[in-house]
Design an enzyme around this catalytic site. Structure first.
Site, PDB file in Angstrom:
ATOM      1  N   ALA A 177     -58.693  12.237 -55.853  1.00 36.49           N
ATOM      2  CA  ALA A 177     -59.710  11.634 -56.719  1.00 36.49           C
ATOM      3  C   ALA A 177     -61.021  12.420 -56.648  1.00 36.49           C
ATOM      4  O   ALA A 177     -61.716  12.585 -57.649  1.00 36.49           O
ATOM      5  CB  ALA A 177     -59.940  10.185 -56.322  1.00 36.49           C
ATOM      6  N   GLU A 178     -61.328  12.935 -55.457  1.00 39.20           N
ATOM      7  CA  GLU A 178     -62.555  13.728 -55.326  1.00 39.20           C
ATOM      8  C   GLU A 178     -62.425  15.025 -56.115  1.00 39.20           C
ATOM      9  O   GLU A 178     -63.347  15.457 -56.794  1.00 39.20           O
ATOM     10  CB  GLU A 178     -62.786  14.104 -53.854  1.00 39.20           C
ATOM     11  CG  GLU A 178     -63.300  12.980 -53.015  1.00 39.20           C
ATOM     12  CD  GLU A 178     -63.644  13.484 -51.622  1.00 39.20           C
ATOM     13  OE1 GLU A 178     -64.805  13.338 -51.233  1.00 39.20           O
ATOM     14  OE2 GLU A 178     -62.761  14.039 -50.947  1.00 39.20           O
ATOM     15  N   GLU A 209     -43.389   8.190 -69.125  1.00 42.08           N
ATOM     16  CA  GLU A 209     -42.646   8.510 -67.896  1.00 42.08           C
ATOM     17  C   GLU A 209     -43.538   8.323 -66.690  1.00 42.08           C
ATOM     18  O   GLU A 209     -44.757   8.420 -66.798  1.00 42.08           O
ATOM     19  CB  GLU A 209     -42.206   9.984 -67.904  1.00 42.08           C
ATOM     20  CG  GLU A 209     -41.012  10.259 -68.741  1.00 42.08           C
ATOM     21  CD  GLU A 209     -40.742  11.749 -68.866  1.00 42.08           C
ATOM     22  OE1 GLU A 209     -41.393  12.561 -68.170  1.00 42.08           O
ATOM     23  OE2 GLU A 209     -39.874  12.093 -69.678  1.00 42.08           O
ATOM     24  N   LYS A 240     -45.304   9.612 -63.352  1.00 43.15           N
ATOM     25  CA  LYS A 240     -45.778  10.919 -62.899  1.00 43.15           C
ATOM     26  C   LYS A 240     -45.503  11.013 -61.397  1.00 43.15           C
ATOM     27  O   LYS A 240     -46.155  10.351 -60.590  1.00 43.15           O
ATOM     28  CB  LYS A 240     -47.270  11.052 -63.188  1.00 43.15           C
ATOM     29  CG  LYS A 240     -47.825  12.409 -62.847  1.00 43.15           C
ATOM     30  CD  LYS A 240     -49.239  12.528 -63.389  1.00 43.15           C
ATOM     31  CE  LYS A 240     -49.878  13.864 -63.115  1.00 43.15           C
ATOM     32  NZ  LYS A 240     -49.703  14.394 -61.784  1.00 43.15           N
ATOM     33  N   ARG A 278     -45.106  26.727 -59.162  1.00 35.96           N
ATOM     34  CA  ARG A 278     -46.020  26.974 -60.270  1.00 35.96           C
ATOM     35  C   ARG A 278     -46.869  28.229 -60.065  1.00 35.96           C
ATOM     36  O   ARG A 278     -47.084  28.999 -60.991  1.00 35.96           O
ATOM     37  CB  ARG A 278     -46.947  25.772 -60.452  1.00 35.96           C
ATOM     38  CG  ARG A 278     -47.822  25.900 -61.680  1.00 35.96           C
ATOM     39  CD  ARG A 278     -49.084  25.059 -61.574  1.00 35.96           C
ATOM     40  NE  ARG A 278     -48.793  23.703 -61.204  1.00 35.96           N
ATOM     41  CZ  ARG A 278     -48.503  22.741 -62.062  1.00 35.96           C
ATOM     42  NH1 ARG A 278     -48.469  23.003 -63.349  1.00 35.96           N
ATOM     43  NH2 ARG A 278     -48.251  21.528 -61.650  1.00 35.96           N
ATOM     44  N   GLU A 300     -40.113  18.136 -60.695  1.00 37.26           N
ATOM     45  CA  GLU A 300     -40.900  17.978 -59.469  1.00 37.26           C
ATOM     46  C   GLU A 300     -39.965  17.844 -58.287  1.00 37.26           C
ATOM     47  O   GLU A 300     -39.000  17.068 -58.343  1.00 37.26           O
ATOM     48  CB  GLU A 300     -41.723  16.678 -59.509  1.00 37.26           C
ATOM     49  CG  GLU A 300     -42.733  16.577 -60.601  1.00 37.26           C
ATOM     50  CD  GLU A 300     -43.927  17.476 -60.371  1.00 37.26           C
ATOM     51  OE1 GLU A 300     -44.212  18.284 -61.271  1.00 37.26           O
ATOM     52  OE2 GLU A 300     -44.558  17.373 -59.297  1.00 37.26           O
ATOM     53  N   LYS A 334     -46.108  11.488 -73.499  1.00 37.78           N
ATOM     54  CA  LYS A 334     -45.872  12.744 -74.211  1.00 37.78           C
ATOM     55  C   LYS A 334     -45.215  12.471 -75.554  1.00 37.78           C
ATOM     56  O   LYS A 334     -44.488  11.479 -75.689  1.00 37.78           O
ATOM     57  CB  LYS A 334     -45.001  13.672 -73.359  1.00 37.78           C
ATOM     58  CG  LYS A 334     -43.865  12.991 -72.611  1.00 37.78           C
ATOM     59  CD  LYS A 334     -43.027  13.972 -71.804  1.00 37.78           C
ATOM     60  CE  LYS A 334     -43.478  14.094 -70.361  1.00 37.78           C
ATOM     61  NZ  LYS A 334     -42.463  14.744 -69.491  1.00 37.78           N
ATOM     62  N   CYS A 363     -60.220   0.226 -19.310  1.00 39.73           N
ATOM     63  CA  CYS A 363     -59.988  -0.748 -20.383  1.00 39.73           C
ATOM     64  C   CYS A 363     -61.325  -1.336 -20.829  1.00 39.73           C
ATOM     65  O   CYS A 363     -62.093  -1.819 -19.998  1.00 39.73           O
ATOM     66  CB  CYS A 363     -59.065  -1.857 -19.876  1.00 39.73           C
ATOM     67  SG  CYS A 363     -58.953  -3.247 -21.019  1.00 39.73           S
TER      68      CYS A 363
END
Ligand code: IVH
Length: 711
Positions: free
Chosen positions: A43-44, A142, A144, A165, A202, A318, A436
């Site tokens: 997301a960044e 579809e 992803k 790729r 994929e 698509k 502890c």
């Protein structure tokens, strides 16, 4: 997230920010594609790309062919031979909201209505195009898959190359690695194979296998993999294909690149041919003409994203018609005929404020992260386990770090690792405190164990956690005795050990005197405790907090020895002779009861009226253990008379296998209320579906009723 990014107000500033962003994006792509070790959350990364795009939109002169907006992936690693793709492997443009999806659909409609490429028209020209001029379109929807993109090039029906790729033009040749994947045929079983068929898909790491692998690594004190995508990328890019073979990779095909000697009119037709050739293709694809229905698909799968056996991060929409695709064409980076709707990310970055240690009911000391609260896939996360000291060192997370936090499905939130490029100065590597934090006694790590333990049986936090466990759902399920009440009772000195819970009825006055506690709350708690006293024997065993003894083993034990006294008296060899009980559990049970303070606790509990004998009809005795042998059952939705675990247990007690996902081997899907996508999958695969009444019939008779959905 779909807010428009801020753009600098003058060119010089824009250029500086553009340079900076380009650098960060290139590095991020290299780490993601080549090193399989990203240090930015997806997301960044997406947000940075959007900012760069916004700058280029405002200052078109900055959009050079070498800008990251014009490129996909990263240059290939030189460790593998290069492979040039017959057709470039492009990326996809993203949409993060319904509006952005609609905007894409409008561009498609207008693009098809004119001869010009949509981005060649300015806003006014676009708006002026009458959508009625556009021909009808069918949208293919579809899932992803979040995996590693692969191009399988079949020449005359034989796999010539399998390539990653890379930079979109040239990738890495991983043919031998890909050939280790089940269901990727070397020879296509087609009568008349085409001269060239470039299949795009994929490669992914199935979730169950990924989680099992990571759990095993954590158990051994090894560093866990960041996420299934990185695990898949790492496995695929093993130099020795025999190493790849040991990893259960899978592949999923979603399109074609270059083809010669075969022609398709639609995407669905092409996918049909791939399926005929034995290649795995999208199972959940749907075709829709109405954008409302496309959006309904997006919403449905966003809610059901954890119901599939692989990680998905969005929905790809698509065009189905391949002529329309050709008409729209592609930009340098992505086709115009498709868009990826991105679901809320399962990974987010946040600040690790501190690493603290909890001591559980068995004394196990577990470090955990205290985080700046962050929303991950819809849930606010403030704490995340770090498992043990070895894991903290393996991940090298430190207080003050920016870290990635991940939460996938039912899996507990995890700190994936630090964002090293953002590490502040002066951070310190963490190590387990010597003592502890609750009782000050030493924390020790026994030989061969990955965990430290507080060995003080009187450690206040062990008592606290044991009390909470006693009252928990899998044990005595005592209503009104949650963690906060446990804390209060301890603080007020009203309980000092487990048996004291069953003496609270003698301290009614003191309970009534507690601040904000009225008669009702006190009576509810005492009623809850009374119900707890009467829970069946196997739950009592779970409540006792014996190492390794969970609900399933407790039931097995009770079936063979339906009395507490008999279990106490049994020798380890006798316990081990029970079908389903191994030496570790036999020993743990025996030594627990043989410890004097435990023996005393049990005596006290018996005197206080706890269940000591199993009711025969309560246990699974009398059930035919082979009644459902050979059955594979999937349970989905909410049943009224059974929890998910109870349904599973009832099935397994009769010899059935219970699995999480529907496949060709599923005998029946038991569907309660709100069943979700598994039901659709069952109907699609022609698997019988039973409702709750049908399920009861099955348990009783070992077969489905004539009409399973009518009971
Ligand atoms: S169609 C020209 N369909 O996501 C690219 N891609 O982020 C057409 N992906 O490059 C791709 N699932 O590697 C398509 N059902 C799906 C997909 C999918 C995953 C990948 C693909 C693509 C990337 C874009």
């Amino acid at each position: 997230m779909s807010d428009r990014p801020q753009v600098p107000s003058d060119l010089a500033e824009a250029r500086a920010r553009h340079d900076e962003l380009s650098q960060v994006i290139r590095t991020a792509r290299y780490r993601y594609y080549v090193l399989s070790a990203p240090d930015l959350a997806d997301a960044e990364f997406d947000a940075l790309v959007r900012e760069l795009e916004a700058i280029e939109e405002a200052y078109p002169e900055l959009q050079t062919p070498t800008s990251p907006t014009q490129q996909v992936g990263a240059p290939p690693d030189t460790a593998f031979p290069p492979v040039t793709h017959p057709e470039p492997m492009l990326s996809l443009d993203n949409a993060f909201s319904r509006e952005e999806l609609e905007a894409w659909a409008a561009r498609v409609q207008r693009g098809l209505a004119t001869d010009a490429a949509p981005e060649e028209l300015d806003e006014d020209e676009l708006a002026a195009v009458d959508p009625d001029d556009a021909p009808g379109v069918v949208y293919g929807c579809e899932l992803k898959v979040d995996g590693v993109a692969i191009a399988l090039v079949y020449r005359d029906g034989l796999l010539a190359t399998a390539g990653t790729r890379g930079d979109g033009t040239t990738g890495e040749d991983v043919t031998n690695q890909v050939l280790t994947i089940d269901r990727v045929p070397y020879r296509l079983p087609l009568d008349d194979p085409p001269a060239l068929l470039e299949v795009r898909g994929e490669v992914y790491y199935p979730l169950e296998a990924f989680e099992a692998m990571n759990a095993a690594r954590i158990e051994r004190g090894e560093a866990a993999f960041m996420n299934p995508r990185n695990a898949a990328s790492g496995a695929l890019r093993q130099k020795d294909p025999e190493v790849t073979r040991t990893r259960p990779l899978a592949v999923w095909c979603h399109g074609l690149g270059a083809v010669e000697g075969i022609d398709f009119a639609t995407h669905a037709e092409a996918m049909g041919t791939l399926a005929e050739a034995g290649l795995p293709v999208a199972e959940q694809s749907e075709q829709h003409t109405d954008l409302d229905e496309v959006w309904a698909y997006v919403e449905r799968w966003t809610a059901a994203r954890h119901d599939v056996s692989y990680e998905i991060d969005g929905v790809v929409v698509k065009l189905e018609d391949l002529d329309q695709r050709a008409e729209l064409g592609s930009t340098a980076r992505a086709p115009r005929w498709a868009i990826a709707y991105k679901m809320p990310p399962v990974e987010q970055a946040t600040t690790l404020k501190a690493i603290e240690v909890n001591v559980g009911r068995t004394g196990k000391a577990t470090p955990y992260a205290v985080l700046e609260p962050v929303l991950v896939a819809g849930t606010r996360i403030t704490y995340a386990t770090l498992h043990n000291e070895i894991q903290v060192h393996a991940k090298d997370v430190r207080a003050g770090d920016r870290v990635l936090v991940r939460r996938a499905g039912d899996v507990i939130p995890e700190v994936v690792g630090p964002v090293l490029s953002e590490r502040p100065e002066g951070t310190q590597a963490w190590s387990m405190p010597a003592e502890c934090p609750f009782c000050g006694e030493p924390l020790v790590r026994p030989e061969g164990e990955a965990h430290h333990f507080c060995e003080n049986v009187d450690c206040p936090n062990r008592l606290r956690e044991s009390l909470a466990h006693l009252a928990s759902r899998g044990a005595l399920d005592i209503e009104g005795l949650g963690e906060q009440t446990v804390d209060l009772l301890l603080q007020e000195g009203l309980v000092e050990d487990l048996a004291d819970v069953f003496r609270l009825d003698q301290r009614r006055e003191e309970l009534l005197a507690l601040e904000k506690w009225g008669t009702k709350r006190v009576e509810n708690l005492l009623a809850g405790i009374d119900e707890g006293r009467q829970r069946p024997l196997d739950r009592v065993l779970v409540a006792l907090n014996i190492r390794h003894l969970g609900p399933t083993y407790a039931k097995t034990l009770v079936r063979a020895y339906p009395s507490l006294q008999a279990i106490r008296d049994a020798e380890p060899e006798e316990l081990e002779a029970i079908d389903g009980i191994g030496p570790v559990i036999a020993q743990a049970v025996h030594s627990w009861f043989a410890t004097p303070r435990n023996a005393q606790l049990v005596d006290e509990l018996i005197a206080l009226g706890i269940t000591t004998d199993a009711e025969v009809e309560d246990s699974a005795a009398g059930v035919d253990a082979d009644l459902l042998a050979g059955w594979t059952v999937v349970v989905t939705g909410t049943l009224e008379g059974f929890t998910r675990d109870e349904a599973k247990e009832a099935l397994e007690a009769r010899g059935a296998k219970v699995t999480g996902s529907v496949s060709g081997r599923t005998s029946v899907v038991v569907a309660g209320a709100d069943p979700g996508s598994k039901l659709d999958k069952a109907s699609a695969a022609g698997v019988p579906v039973a409702d709750e009444a049908g399920f009861r019939h099955l348990l009783q008779h070992g077969e489905l009723p004539d009409d399973p959905e009518a009971g």
